[in-house]
Design a protein around this motif. Structure first.
Motif, PDB file in Angstrom:
ATOM      1  N   CYS A 137     -64.268 -74.159 -49.061  1.00  0.00           N
ATOM      2  CA  CYS A 137     -63.595 -72.624 -49.351  1.00  0.00           C
ATOM      3  C   CYS A 137     -64.514 -71.901 -50.117  1.00  0.00           C
ATOM      4  O   CYS A 137     -64.728 -70.674 -49.630  1.00  0.00           O
ATOM      5  CB  CYS A 137     -62.312 -73.036 -49.840  1.00  0.00           C
ATOM      6  N   ILE A 138     -65.308 -72.377 -51.221  1.00  0.00           N
ATOM      7  CA  ILE A 138     -66.250 -71.441 -51.892  1.00  0.00           C
ATOM      8  C   ILE A 138     -67.365 -71.256 -51.111  1.00  0.00           C
ATOM      9  O   ILE A 138     -67.723 -70.090 -51.134  1.00  0.00           O
ATOM     10  CB  ILE A 138     -66.471 -72.529 -53.203  1.00  0.00           C
ATOM     11  N   GLY A 139     -67.804 -71.885 -50.518  1.00  0.00           N
ATOM     12  CA  GLY A 139     -68.761 -71.566 -49.563  1.00  0.00           C
ATOM     13  C   GLY A 139     -68.481 -70.547 -48.546  1.00  0.00           C
ATOM     14  O   GLY A 139     -69.386 -69.951 -48.197  1.00  0.00           O
ATOM     15  N   TRP A 140     -67.389 -70.771 -47.953  1.00  0.00           N
ATOM     16  CA  TRP A 140     -66.997 -69.764 -46.750  1.00  0.00           C
ATOM     17  C   TRP A 140     -67.050 -68.369 -47.628  1.00  0.00           C
ATOM     18  O   TRP A 140     -67.471 -67.241 -47.065  1.00  0.00           O
ATOM     19  CB  TRP A 140     -65.351 -70.171 -46.507  1.00  0.00           C
ATOM     20  N   SER A 141     -66.521 -68.238 -48.975  1.00  0.00           N
ATOM     21  CA  SER A 141     -66.079 -67.141 -49.549  1.00  0.00           C
ATOM     22  C   SER A 141     -67.641 -66.198 -49.772  1.00  0.00           C
ATOM     23  O   SER A 141     -67.732 -65.048 -49.640  1.00  0.00           O
ATOM     24  CB  SER A 141     -65.385 -67.259 -50.702  1.00  0.00           C
ATOM     25  N   ARG A 142     -68.443 -67.280 -50.274  1.00  0.00           N
ATOM     26  CA  ARG A 142     -69.920 -66.706 -50.789  1.00  0.00           C
ATOM     27  C   ARG A 142     -70.582 -66.194 -49.275  1.00  0.00           C
ATOM     28  O   ARG A 142     -71.223 -65.316 -49.441  1.00  0.00           O
ATOM     29  CB  ARG A 142     -70.664 -67.707 -51.231  1.00  0.00           C
ATOM     30  N   LYS A 143     -70.570 -67.001 -48.292  1.00  0.00           N
ATOM     31  CA  LYS A 143     -71.146 -66.726 -46.883  1.00  0.00           C
ATOM     32  C   LYS A 143     -70.750 -65.390 -46.382  1.00  0.00           C
ATOM     33  O   LYS A 143     -71.437 -64.632 -46.127  1.00  0.00           O
ATOM     34  CB  LYS A 143     -70.991 -67.552 -46.062  1.00  0.00           C
ATOM     35  N   PHE A 144     -69.460 -64.963 -46.700  1.00  0.00           N
ATOM     36  CA  PHE A 144     -68.790 -63.834 -46.030  1.00  0.00           C
ATOM     37  C   PHE A 144     -69.323 -62.593 -47.072  1.00  0.00           C
ATOM     38  O   PHE A 144     -69.776 -61.611 -46.321  1.00  0.00           O
ATOM     39  CB  PHE A 144     -67.133 -63.962 -46.274  1.00  0.00           C
ATOM     40  N   ILE A 145     -69.352 -62.687 -48.209  1.00  0.00           N
ATOM     41  CA  ILE A 145     -70.025 -61.658 -49.216  1.00  0.00           C
ATOM     42  C   ILE A 145     -71.488 -61.574 -48.764  1.00  0.00           C
ATOM     43  O   ILE A 145     -71.927 -60.408 -48.742  1.00  0.00           O
ATOM     44  CB  ILE A 145     -69.864 -61.977 -50.627  1.00  0.00           C
ATOM     45  N   ASP A 146     -72.082 -62.632 -48.557  1.00  0.00           N
ATOM     46  CA  ASP A 146     -73.934 -62.312 -48.129  1.00  0.00           C
ATOM     47  C   ASP A 146     -73.781 -61.542 -46.896  1.00  0.00           C
ATOM     48  O   ASP A 146     -74.465 -60.927 -46.721  1.00  0.00           O
ATOM     49  CB  ASP A 146     -74.221 -63.728 -48.038  1.00  0.00           C
ATOM     50  N   ASP A 147     -72.846 -62.118 -45.833  1.00  0.00           N
ATOM     51  CA  ASP A 147     -73.080 -61.188 -44.641  1.00  0.00           C
ATOM     52  C   ASP A 147     -72.636 -59.872 -44.715  1.00  0.00           C
ATOM     53  O   ASP A 147     -72.917 -59.001 -43.795  1.00  0.00           O
ATOM     54  CB  ASP A 147     -71.997 -62.313 -43.557  1.00  0.00           C
ATOM     55  N   MET A 148     -71.699 -59.635 -45.663  1.00  0.00           N
ATOM     56  CA  MET A 148     -71.228 -58.122 -45.598  1.00  0.00           C
ATOM     57  C   MET A 148     -72.274 -57.339 -46.208  1.00  0.00           C
ATOM     58  O   MET A 148     -71.937 -56.267 -46.340  1.00  0.00           O
ATOM     59  CB  MET A 148     -69.850 -58.150 -46.396  1.00  0.00           C
ATOM     60  N   ALA A 149     -72.943 -57.861 -47.089  1.00  0.00           N
ATOM     61  CA  ALA A 149     -73.862 -57.082 -48.144  1.00  0.00           C
ATOM     62  C   ALA A 149     -74.688 -55.860 -47.469  1.00  0.00           C
ATOM     63  O   ALA A 149     -74.575 -54.802 -48.221  1.00  0.00           O
ATOM     64  CB  ALA A 149     -75.038 -58.140 -48.654  1.00  0.00           C
ATOM     65  N   GLU A 150     -74.919 -56.123 -46.294  1.00  0.00           N
ATOM     66  CA  GLU A 150     -75.823 -54.984 -45.523  1.00  0.00           C
ATOM     67  C   GLU A 150     -74.692 -53.843 -45.099  1.00  0.00           C
ATOM     68  O   GLU A 150     -75.243 -52.644 -44.958  1.00  0.00           O
ATOM     69  CB  GLU A 150     -76.387 -55.293 -44.348  1.00  0.00           C
ATOM     70  N   PHE A 151     -73.609 -54.013 -45.079  1.00  0.00           N
ATOM     71  CA  PHE A 151     -72.624 -52.893 -44.837  1.00  0.00           C
ATOM     72  C   PHE A 151     -71.885 -52.224 -46.452  1.00  0.00           C
ATOM     73  O   PHE A 151     -70.949 -51.323 -46.010  1.00  0.00           O
ATOM     74  CB  PHE A 151     -71.328 -53.503 -44.144  1.00  0.00           C
ATOM     75  N   ALA A 152     -72.092 -52.973 -47.391  1.00  0.00           N
ATOM     76  CA  ALA A 152     -71.421 -52.565 -48.705  1.00  0.00           C
ATOM     77  C   ALA A 152     -72.264 -51.898 -49.271  1.00  0.00           C
ATOM     78  O   ALA A 152     -73.441 -51.444 -49.196  1.00  0.00           O
ATOM     79  CB  ALA A 152     -71.248 -53.982 -49.544  1.00  0.00           C
ATOM     80  N   THR A 153     -71.758 -51.171 -50.703  1.00  0.00           N
ATOM     81  CA  THR A 153     -72.209 -49.951 -51.327  1.00  0.00           C
ATOM     82  C   THR A 153     -73.096 -50.670 -52.521  1.00  0.00           C
ATOM     83  O   THR A 153     -74.011 -50.098 -53.108  1.00  0.00           O
ATOM     84  CB  THR A 153     -71.354 -49.309 -52.089  1.00  0.00           C
ATOM     85  N   GLY A 154     -72.897 -52.188 -52.748  1.00  0.00           N
ATOM     86  CA  GLY A 154     -73.471 -52.810 -54.168  1.00  0.00           C
ATOM     87  C   GLY A 154     -72.483 -52.748 -55.292  1.00  0.00           C
ATOM     88  O   GLY A 154     -72.917 -53.354 -56.340  1.00  0.00           O
ATOM     89  N   SER A 155     -71.607 -51.808 -55.140  1.00  0.00           N
ATOM     90  CA  SER A 155     -70.586 -51.772 -56.407  1.00  0.00           C
ATOM     91  C   SER A 155     -69.520 -52.709 -56.155  1.00  0.00           C
ATOM     92  O   SER A 155     -69.326 -53.068 -54.953  1.00  0.00           O
ATOM     93  CB  SER A 155     -69.960 -50.268 -56.577  1.00  0.00           C
ATOM     94  N   LEU A 156     -68.801 -53.090 -57.351  1.00  0.00           N
ATOM     95  CA  LEU A 156     -67.714 -53.975 -56.864  1.00  0.00           C
ATOM     96  C   LEU A 156     -66.609 -53.601 -58.203  1.00  0.00           C
ATOM     97  O   LEU A 156     -66.946 -53.173 -59.082  1.00  0.00           O
ATOM     98  CB  LEU A 156     -68.161 -55.660 -56.760  1.00  0.00           C
TER      99      LEU A 156
END
Ligand SMILES: Cc1cc2nc3c(=O)[nH]c(=O)nc-3n(C[C@H](O)[C@H](O)[C@H](O)COP(=O)(O)OP(=O)(O)OC[C@H]3O[C@@H](n4cnc5c(N)ncnc54)[C@H](O)[C@@H]3O)c2cc1C
Length: 472
Positions: free
Chosen positions: A407-426
């Motif tokens: 489950c932790i791996g799934w969450s981390r992978k999703f955030i990595d995959d989204m990085a190119e579409f995100a602003t960098g802020s959180l």
């Protein structure tokens, strides 16, 4: 004799019985250690992944107790955490071997309906506040899960269904009382200790222990037009892009969050959809109900929904709508990223992620923010990401420890995959404890000023069990 972790090394300090007895005698609350029922009550928090044993618990029942606790920790150079609602995903409120300053019994809410001011203790839940304020058809803009504590939520920023209309929770703080690291009791507002007042509006628990807040109240409800509209995930590529466009001209009264997950057994959703990946628009119109129908109809017109339960509902009931899916006792690992827009590439990552989600409780949230929040400059408070955007949050949520890695791996992978579409802020309040390198992403251009104020108010970093802003 008990052992408690030192502030500045990995060693422990022995605290003798006389020192404990003397502290206990000074308090309205009390000191509790392993074996006491109050010890377990204080250390168990919302996220079941956090199962830590503090060295001792100091339960405070008022500002005086908090001063005794802060002085005790500083004079003995002890590591200390602070717990209000105990709802933080990172679980910073409990640390192995440390002093746990437990504010969970400080929950009073006092409403002045004439001045439209609420005076609130730090561990009041959002449900406590709604209960008292709705007696006057009023509300403080807070978050969406009724058992969240007001202190942690406010100190990180705070957003929910009223943010686009009335601003973030921090934009509604009139003042706060705090105990600072040197044991002083201070009032912070636009005119008294303005730097401290600026820093606590987004800078987290880095600057002192808040003993109470004063908030502005607004007329809300008692009924609002709200509910959810459900779409099959297959329609997400078209409907999410249309939704993104529609929201650019939406009135501030309308807030819509997108939830992407496997469908729970919602009573208004045909049975054949239960357990299938869906996209849910959860929407609330915070103004006149007839005007709300007009705005909702534009949302309803997107695609071909398979379920719709938008209707006039009591504000207090709406504020508990998400509660059943967010009960304590589950294991949780959340991560957050901001998006300026919902791009085609982002949608395909959402779809892949939900189709491969390791547990039926895993979900992706996109909270639409802006409106009144965006009309305040980034440098006006410590929270620096004001322009209209989506706060995206991936909730990995499961029951068995054996599922942790997956489950932790799934969450981390999703955030990595989204990085190119995100602003960098959180958003700091959605960060797990291991997100240390991203604290600067949470504070952006306000980090230097935060560090300077931290150095003035807490040069020793006594308040370090948080998403830490280090003194210079
Ligand atoms: C299910 C769920 C739903 C959520 N929904 C929303 C939402 O809709 N909107 C939103 O903005 N956020 C939301 N959050 C995030 C929430 O704002 C944070 O988890 C927040 O930290 C909870 O506050 P608390 O008082 O319960 O936290 P606690 O766990 O008690 O404290 C967290 C940290 O805050 C600091 N702190 C707490 N009390 C004090 C104090 N009195 N003085 C100084 N520092 C203090 C400490 O550093 C502490 O470690 C949600 C979280 C969860 C788990």
């Amino acid at each position: 004799m008990i052992k408690v972790k030192s502030l500045n090394s990995n060693s422990t300090k022995e605290i003798d019985d006389d020192a404990i007895a003397s502290l206990d005698a000074s308090l309205r609350g009390g000191v509790f250690v392993e074996g006491d029922a109050e010890y377990d009550e204080a250390r168990l928090i919302w996220n079941a992944m956090v199962d830590r044993k503090p060295g001792m618990v100091i339960r405070a029942r008022g500002a005086s107790d908090i001063r005794y606790a802060v002085n005790f920790a500083r004079e003995n150079q002890l590591l200390m955490s602070v717990r209000s609602g105990g709802h933080q995903i990172a679980g910073h409120s409990v640390a192995e071997g440390a002093v746990l300053l437990d504010l969970s019994h400080m929950r009073s809410v006092h409403i002045d309906p004439t001045a439209k001011i609420a005076r609130i203790e730090p561990a009041a839940t959002l449900g406590d506040i709604d209960c008292e304020a709705q007696a006057h058809a009023m509300a403080v803009p807070v978050g969406v899960n009724s058992i969240t504590g007001i202190a942690g939520l406010t100190l990180g920023g705070g957003f929910g269904w009223l943010t686009r209309k009335y601003g973030m929770t921090i934009d509604n703080v009139v003042s706060a009382d705090l105990v600072t690291a040197d044991g002083s009791f201070v009032h912070a507002s636009e005119v008294e200790n303005p730097d401290l007042f600026w820093a606590i509006r987004g800078g987290g628990g880095n600057f002192g222990i808040v003993t109470s807040f004063e908030f502005n109240l607004h007329n809300v409800g008692p009924e609002v037009l709200c509910g959810s509209i459900v779409h099959p995930i297959e329609n997400a590529p078209t409907v999410l892009r249309q939704f993104d466009e529609l929201m650019k001209s939406a009135p501030d009264d309308l807030t819509v969050w997108v939830v992407i997950r496997k469908a729970p057994p919602l009573p208004y959703l045909p049975k054949e959809w239960h357990g299938k990946p869906v996209m849910i628009f959860s929407a609330c119109y915070a103004g006149d109900i007839a005007e709300g129908e007009e705005a909702m109809n534009k949302l309803r017109a997107l695609g071909n929904p398979i379920g719709d339960d938008v209707k006039p509902t009591q504000w207090r009931e709406w504020q508990t709508t998400f509660d059943p899916g967010l009960v304590p006792g589950f294991r949780n690992y959340w991560k957050s990223q901001d998006l300026d827009e919902i791009s085609e590439g982002a949608v395909s990552v959402f779809i892949d992620a939900i189709e491969t989600a390791p547990d039926a409780d895993c979900e992706i949230f996109l909270a639409q923010v802006g409106g009144a929040m965006a009309r305040i400059p980034n440098e006006a408070t410590a929270y620096p990401h004001r322009a209209g955007h989506y706060i995206m949050n991936v909730h990995a949520r499961w029951e068995e420890a054996s599922q942790d890695d997956e489950c932790i791996g799934w969450s981390r992978k999703f955030i990595d995959d989204m990085a190119e579409f995100a602003t960098g802020s959180l958003y700091v309040n959605f960060m797990p404890a291991d997100d240390v390198v991203r604290v600067s992403g949470a504070y952006g251009e306000n980090m230097d000023r935060l560090r300077e104020i931290k150095t003035r108010y807490d040069p020793e970093n006594l308040f370090r069990l948080n998403h830490n802003i280090k003194p210079v």
